[in-house]
Design an enzyme around this catalytic site. Structure first.
Site, PDB file in Angstrom:
ATOM      1  CG  ASP A 214      -1.075  -7.384 117.207  1.00 51.17           C
ATOM      2  OD1 ASP A 214      -1.982  -6.674 117.666  1.00 51.17           O
ATOM      3  OD2 ASP A 214       0.026  -6.934 116.830  1.00 51.17           O
ATOM      4  CG  ASP A 216      -0.122 -11.171 113.346  1.00 48.96           C
ATOM      5  OD1 ASP A 216      -0.027 -10.811 114.548  1.00 48.96           O
ATOM      6  OD2 ASP A 216       0.108 -10.411 112.389  1.00 48.96           O
ATOM      7  CD1 TRP A 276       1.053  -1.707 111.198  1.00 41.72           C
ATOM      8  CD2 TRP A 276       2.574  -0.073 111.052  1.00 41.72           C
ATOM      9  NE1 TRP A 276       2.201  -2.166 111.779  1.00 41.72           N
ATOM     10  CE2 TRP A 276       3.160  -1.181 111.700  1.00 41.72           C
ATOM     11  CE3 TRP A 276       3.338   1.078 110.855  1.00 41.72           C
ATOM     12  CZ2 TRP A 276       4.485  -1.180 112.144  1.00 41.72           C
ATOM     13  CZ3 TRP A 276       4.650   1.086 111.307  1.00 41.72           C
ATOM     14  CH2 TRP A 276       5.216  -0.050 111.944  1.00 41.72           C
ATOM     15  CD  GLU A 279      -1.111   0.703 117.570  1.00 44.03           C
ATOM     16  OE1 GLU A 279      -0.711   1.398 116.624  1.00 44.03           O
ATOM     17  OE2 GLU A 279      -0.773  -0.489 117.717  1.00 44.03           O
ATOM     18  CG  ASP A 280       2.867  -0.040 119.314  1.00 45.63           C
ATOM     19  OD1 ASP A 280       2.906   1.074 118.755  1.00 45.63           O
ATOM     20  OD2 ASP A 280       3.468  -1.031 118.863  1.00 45.63           O
ATOM     21  CG  MET A 306       3.715 -11.839 113.419  1.00 45.94           C
ATOM     22  SD  MET A 306       4.372 -10.238 112.985  1.00 45.94           S
ATOM     23  CE  MET A 306       4.274 -10.354 111.225  1.00 45.94           C
ATOM     24  CG  HIS A 309       0.250 -10.823 107.810  1.00 36.20           C
ATOM     25  ND1 HIS A 309      -0.111  -9.506 107.654  1.00 36.20           N
ATOM     26  CD2 HIS A 309       0.724 -10.935 109.076  1.00 36.20           C
ATOM     27  CE1 HIS A 309       0.127  -8.855 108.792  1.00 36.20           C
ATOM     28  NE2 HIS A 309       0.638  -9.704 109.660  1.00 36.20           N
ATOM     29  NE  ARG A 311       2.338  -1.875 105.593  1.00 37.06           N
ATOM     30  CZ  ARG A 311       2.687  -1.763 106.873  1.00 37.06           C
ATOM     31  NH1 ARG A 311       1.758  -1.715 107.806  1.00 37.06           N
ATOM     32  NH2 ARG A 311       3.945  -1.717 107.216  1.00 37.06           N
TER      33      ARG A 311
HETATM   34  C1  BGC Z   1       5.649   1.821 115.457  1.00 33.62           C
HETATM   35  C2  BGC Z   1       4.987   0.825 116.356  1.00 33.62           C
HETATM   36  C3  BGC Z   1       5.419  -0.559 115.942  1.00 33.62           C
HETATM   37  C4  BGC Z   1       6.938  -0.641 115.978  1.00 33.62           C
HETATM   38  C5  BGC Z   1       7.459  -2.009 115.586  1.00 33.62           C
HETATM   39  C6  BGC Z   1       7.165   1.652 115.511  1.00 33.62           C
HETATM   40  O1  BGC Z   1       7.776   2.535 114.630  1.00 33.62           O
HETATM   41  O2  BGC Z   1       5.327   3.125 115.886  1.00 33.62           O
HETATM   42  O3  BGC Z   1       3.611   0.953 116.274  1.00 33.62           O
HETATM   43  O4  BGC Z   1       4.866  -1.505 116.801  1.00 33.62           O
HETATM   44  O5  BGC Z   1       7.485   0.316 115.130  1.00 33.62           O
HETATM   45  O6  BGC Z   1       7.073  -2.376 114.315  1.00 33.62           O
END
Ligand code: BGC
Length: 363
Positions: A214, A216, A276, A279-280, A306, A309, A311
């Site tokens: 990312d 930031d 948002w 995906e991770d 971080m 900022h 959203r």
């Molecule tokens: C989200 C992730 C995010 C994590 C921390 C989870 O609920 O699905 O994408 O990285 O929270 O913020």
């Protein structure tokens, strides 16, 4: 008397003959001894030389075994010295050490200072166009593409470039920085941008390792090496935002790294997480489903800050994320790097990074 004389004469002539024989035998023996000595010396010489060769062979084998441990395969080139074909730097170089001697440990990261691209460029004159760098005096252990998904975050990018280039240089990596800029105002799609970064970076150079970061997030310790490991690596393990700890064990967001092989094994990242979140977690599920585990630095070394900022616009939480995460195993083979499609709008090699602007479509 006469016969006595003749017998004593024949006795005296027999004596020199035996002496001559003895002398001859003596010389022969000496010759044999010298020849034996020569033979032993030559044999010893060859034996010692063969020992040298054998130990060099063992050293090479050990070097190769160490290289095999490198998931990117970057070190499997020529031996410890190789010709450097780049521009303006030395002709001969050795492999960089496993641990860079340039690391300094904990770092002060401050976002209240004035930074500019000009200042960052001035402080990193060794970094070439497109944000490319490789050590001048040794051959880097890995070729790393650092990929940053991006839209309208110029102030953060300045900090990232200002702080990260000196760190990455001290880590003695052969690296390039790729900022993947999503064109237009459609909903943001982080993972798809990361896939684009992977594909575009490989068009430039034979990268074996990919760091996904990312814009930031800034590491607070340069011992947190932005390279690849035997297992996929999570690098941002203790973020100030989460009180310097993991929000949950499976968390794989922020900054991570994967070798090309690890990335391809999971068919890259999902392309259909718009907005948002999630995906991770999908990426984590992909890795777990392929039997991989997550490698992490210690909490101390993995500290990072971080930049606070608001959203971003058009990046609201994705309401479909929970449903999608529940079905990663069924979708991952159809959706990923193998099905990626996008329109490349521009690729600019700027002073400290390569800026790639893409149209990745809409949800
Ligand atoms: C989200 C992730 C995010 C994590 C921390 C989870 O609920 O699905 O994408 O990285 O929270 O913020």
């Amino acid at each position: 008397m006469a016969s006595a004389l003749s017998s004593s004469a024949s006795a005296s002539s027999a004596a020199p003959q035996s002496t001559r024989n003895f002398n001859f035998l003596h010389r022969l023996c000496k010759l044999v001894v010298v020849l034996c000595f020569l033979h032993i010396s030559v044999t010893l010489l060859y034996y010692v030389r063969s020992l040298d060769i054998r130990s060099a062979f063992v050293r090479n084998q050990q070097q190769r075994n160490r290289d095999d441990g490198d998931p990117t395969g970057a070190s499997t080139g020529p031996g410890s010295e190789a010709l450097y074909n780049g521009t303006g730097t030395p002709k001969i170089w050795k492999n960089c050490p496993q641990t860079s001697p340039l690391l300094v440990g904990p770092l002060r990261v401050d976002f209240n200072i004035e930074v500019s691209l000009e200042l960052a460029a001035k402080q990193n004159p060794q970094v070439g166009p497109g944000g490319r760098y490789r050590p001048a005096d040794c051959r880097a252990l890995q070729k790393v593409a650092v990929i940053i998904p991006f839209r309208k975050r110029e102030p953060h990018l300045k900090f990232w470039l200002y702080y990260l280039h000196p760190i990455l240089r001290r880590q003695q990596l052969d690296y390039g920085v790729y900022v993947i800029n999503q064109e237009g105002d459609e909903t943001f799609n982080r993972a798809k941008l990361l896939n684009v970064g992977y594909a575009e970076a490989l068009k430039d150079y034979d990268y074996g390792c990919f760091v996904f970061s990312d814009v930031d997030l800034i590491p607070m310790d340069d011992r947190n090496i932005y390279k690849c490991f035997g297992q996929p690596r999570h690098l941002s393990v203790s973020m100030d935002k989460f009180g310097f700890r993991l929000p949950y064990n499976q968390y794989f967001g922020g900054v991570s790294s994967m070798s090309k092989e690890q990335y391809l094994k999971i068919n890259g990242f999902p392309n259909n997480y718009w907005g948002w979140g999630g995906e991770d977690d999908d990426i984590f599920n992909r890795l777990a489903s392929k039997g991989m585990s997550i490698s992490r630095p210690s909490g101390d070394v993995g500290k990072c800050r971080m930049i606070r900022h608001e959203r971003d616009e058009r990046n609201d939480p994705n309401p479909q994320r929970f449903n999608r995460i529940a079905h990663t195993r069924e979708t991952m083979n159809k959706d990923g790097i193998r099905s990626l499609s996008y329109k490349l709008l521009s690729k600019e090699k700027l002073a400290l990074y390569t800026k790639i602007t893409v149209d990745i479509g809409k949800p």
